[in-house]
Design an enzyme around this catalytic site. Structure first.
Site, PDB file in Angstrom:
ATOM      1  N   LYS A  50     -14.328 -14.642 -10.922  1.00 13.61           N
ATOM      2  CA  LYS A  50     -13.489 -15.310  -9.909  1.00 13.61           C
ATOM      3  C   LYS A  50     -13.917 -16.778  -9.783  1.00 13.61           C
ATOM      4  O   LYS A  50     -14.301 -17.386 -10.769  1.00 13.61           O
ATOM      5  CB  LYS A  50     -13.558 -14.565  -8.588  1.00 13.61           C
ATOM      6  CG  LYS A  50     -13.329 -13.059  -8.738  1.00 13.61           C
ATOM      7  CD  LYS A  50     -13.120 -12.383  -7.442  1.00 13.61           C
ATOM      8  CE  LYS A  50     -13.038 -10.876  -7.669  1.00 13.61           C
ATOM      9  NZ  LYS A  50     -12.563 -10.157  -6.510  1.00 13.61           N
ATOM     10  N   HIS A 106      -3.794 -10.480 -11.403  1.00 15.28           N
ATOM     11  CA  HIS A 106      -4.799 -10.009 -10.431  1.00 15.28           C
ATOM     12  C   HIS A 106      -4.195 -10.102  -9.033  1.00 15.28           C
ATOM     13  O   HIS A 106      -3.451 -11.041  -8.730  1.00 15.28           O
ATOM     14  CB  HIS A 106      -6.054 -10.876 -10.554  1.00 15.28           C
ATOM     15  CG  HIS A 106      -7.219 -10.317  -9.803  1.00 15.28           C
ATOM     16  ND1 HIS A 106      -7.316 -10.389  -8.426  1.00 15.28           N
ATOM     17  CD2 HIS A 106      -8.318  -9.649 -10.220  1.00 15.28           C
ATOM     18  CE1 HIS A 106      -8.442  -9.799  -8.047  1.00 15.28           C
ATOM     19  NE2 HIS A 106      -9.064  -9.338  -9.112  1.00 15.28           N
ATOM     20  N   GLY A 147     -13.571  -5.814  -3.571  1.00 15.44           N
ATOM     21  CA  GLY A 147     -14.524  -6.563  -2.765  1.00 15.44           C
ATOM     22  C   GLY A 147     -14.834  -5.944  -1.412  1.00 15.44           C
ATOM     23  O   GLY A 147     -15.417  -6.603  -0.551  1.00 15.44           O
ATOM     24  N   SER A 162     -14.691  -2.515  -6.480  1.00 15.93           N
ATOM     25  CA  SER A 162     -15.998  -2.106  -5.969  1.00 15.93           C
ATOM     26  C   SER A 162     -16.768  -1.190  -6.912  1.00 15.93           C
ATOM     27  O   SER A 162     -17.482  -0.285  -6.450  1.00 15.93           O
ATOM     28  CB  SER A 162     -15.847  -1.462  -4.579  1.00 15.93           C
ATOM     29  OG  SER A 162     -15.338  -2.411  -3.657  1.00 15.93           O
ATOM     30  N   ASN A 219     -15.155 -10.161 -13.974  1.00 16.87           N
ATOM     31  CA  ASN A 219     -14.304 -11.242 -13.447  1.00 16.87           C
ATOM     32  C   ASN A 219     -15.145 -12.036 -12.459  1.00 16.87           C
ATOM     33  O   ASN A 219     -15.411 -11.565 -11.357  1.00 16.87           O
ATOM     34  CB  ASN A 219     -13.081 -10.617 -12.760  1.00 16.87           C
ATOM     35  CG  ASN A 219     -12.245 -11.630 -12.006  1.00 16.87           C
ATOM     36  OD1 ASN A 219     -12.397 -12.833 -12.205  1.00 16.87           O
ATOM     37  ND2 ASN A 219     -11.366 -11.152 -11.141  1.00 16.87           N
ATOM     38  N   GLU A 260      -5.348 -11.072  -6.351  1.00 17.66           N
ATOM     39  CA  GLU A 260      -5.630 -12.332  -5.648  1.00 17.66           C
ATOM     40  C   GLU A 260      -4.672 -13.434  -6.106  1.00 17.66           C
ATOM     41  O   GLU A 260      -4.288 -14.294  -5.313  1.00 17.66           O
ATOM     42  CB  GLU A 260      -7.106 -12.722  -5.873  1.00 17.66           C
ATOM     43  CG  GLU A 260      -8.031 -11.806  -5.075  1.00 17.66           C
ATOM     44  CD  GLU A 260      -9.450 -11.711  -5.612  1.00 17.66           C
ATOM     45  OE1 GLU A 260      -9.831 -12.509  -6.494  1.00 17.66           O
ATOM     46  OE2 GLU A 260     -10.179 -10.807  -5.137  1.00 17.66           O
ATOM     47  N   GLU A 286      -6.223  -1.624 -10.124  1.00 17.32           N
ATOM     48  CA  GLU A 286      -7.091  -2.161  -9.083  1.00 17.32           C
ATOM     49  C   GLU A 286      -6.426  -2.000  -7.721  1.00 17.32           C
ATOM     50  O   GLU A 286      -5.600  -2.856  -7.324  1.00 17.32           O
ATOM     51  CB  GLU A 286      -7.359  -3.647  -9.332  1.00 17.32           C
ATOM     52  CG  GLU A 286      -8.066  -3.941 -10.631  1.00 17.32           C
ATOM     53  CD  GLU A 286      -8.876  -5.223 -10.532  1.00 17.32           C
ATOM     54  OE1 GLU A 286     -10.077  -5.166 -10.782  1.00 17.32           O
ATOM     55  OE2 GLU A 286      -8.318  -6.264 -10.160  1.00 17.32           O
TER      56      GLU A 286
END
Ligand code: PEP
Length: 249
Positions: free
Chosen positions: A11, A93, A169, A209, A9, A95, A163
């Site tokens: 992003k 996701h 991250g 991660s 991904n 985010e 996730e």
């Protein structure tokens, strides 16, 4: 037998010049045992799809609008992604859920639109750190699965990505026992809802991660069928290390 999947991904990262990373990845992994997918920003989907034609790398989107077309400024539909050469799309996701307020209902509608457009869909679920600290992880995952996954799926068209929000991250990962507990739970929920045929065919990815250095131990966990990778998917050398670990698992 589930084909393992290494999904990257990108992003909101990547300009045309970065497509060179894909050439390097394709050259280093001409015939991987695992399926390999990169989800670049929407601006690069068509160019990446053209560039990866004839390689083992598939291309996907990072989100899609539930409608096929219409007055939705700035959005991209599943049909548009498919038209540009995508074969997958990520939905839900964390985010997107946080930055755009996407609810489980929104994510389910997006997933349904993706399937109708002929895309495979990666539905993301995961708990926040506060939810894990409050021992609510499995309840949260259960609710997100029930709310975000549409009814009409097949074992091939649906992928779940677990996730944990706090691992994305951050360089932090759950223990392998914690990953295994959630992946086994997701498998059981899928089998209960869709039956063992479909439930055992759906791939369950871990995301958060993942790096070449921790991939081998994560891929050894039961019901981990691959990874959804953010930062470490941007460089062919890092993502290649993850593909190699998955191929060897
Ligand atoms: C992600 O964004 O899906 C992700 C897993 O990011 P990272 O690998 O950078 O933690």
């Amino acid at each position: 037998m589930r084909v393992k999947l290494a999904a990257g991904n990108w992003k909101m990262n990547g300009l045309s010049a970065d497509l060179a990373e894909i050439d390097a990845l394709a050259a280093a992994h001409p015939d991987p045992r695992s399926e390999v997918l990169i989800c670049p920003p929407a601006t690069l989907v068509a160019a990446m799809a053209a560039r990866t034609d004839g390689t083992a790398i598939a291309v996907g989107g990072q989100s899609c609008h539930p409608a096929a077309s219409g007055a939705h400024t700035g959005d991209v539909s599943a049909a548009m992604l498919a038209d540009a050469g995508a074969t997958y799309v990520i939905v839900g996701h964390s985010e997107r859920r946080a930055d755009h307020g996407e609810s489980d209902d929104d994510v389910r509608a997006q997933a349904r639109a993706a399937l109708e457009a002929g895309l495979k869909v990666i539905v993301c679920v995961g708990e926040t750190e506060a939810q894990r600290d409050a021992s609510n992880t499995l309840d949260i995952i259960s609710g997100q699965l029930a709310g975000s996954v549409p009814d009409l799926v097949t074992g091939e068209s649906l992928v779940i990505a677990y996730e944990p929000v706090w691992a994305i991250g951050t360089g932090r990962t759950p223990t392998t026992d914690q990953i295994g507990e959630v992946h086994d739970f997701i498998r059981a929920r899928l089998e209960a809802r869709f039956g063992t045929g479909v439930g055992r065919s759906v791939r369950i990815l871990y995301g958060g991660s993942v790096k070449p250095g921790n991939a081998t131990e994560i891929f050894a966990v039961s019901n981990v069928d691959g990874a959804l990778v953010g930062g470490a998917s941007l460089k062919a050398s890092d993502f290649g290390g993850i593909i190699a670990a998955l191929d060897a698992a």
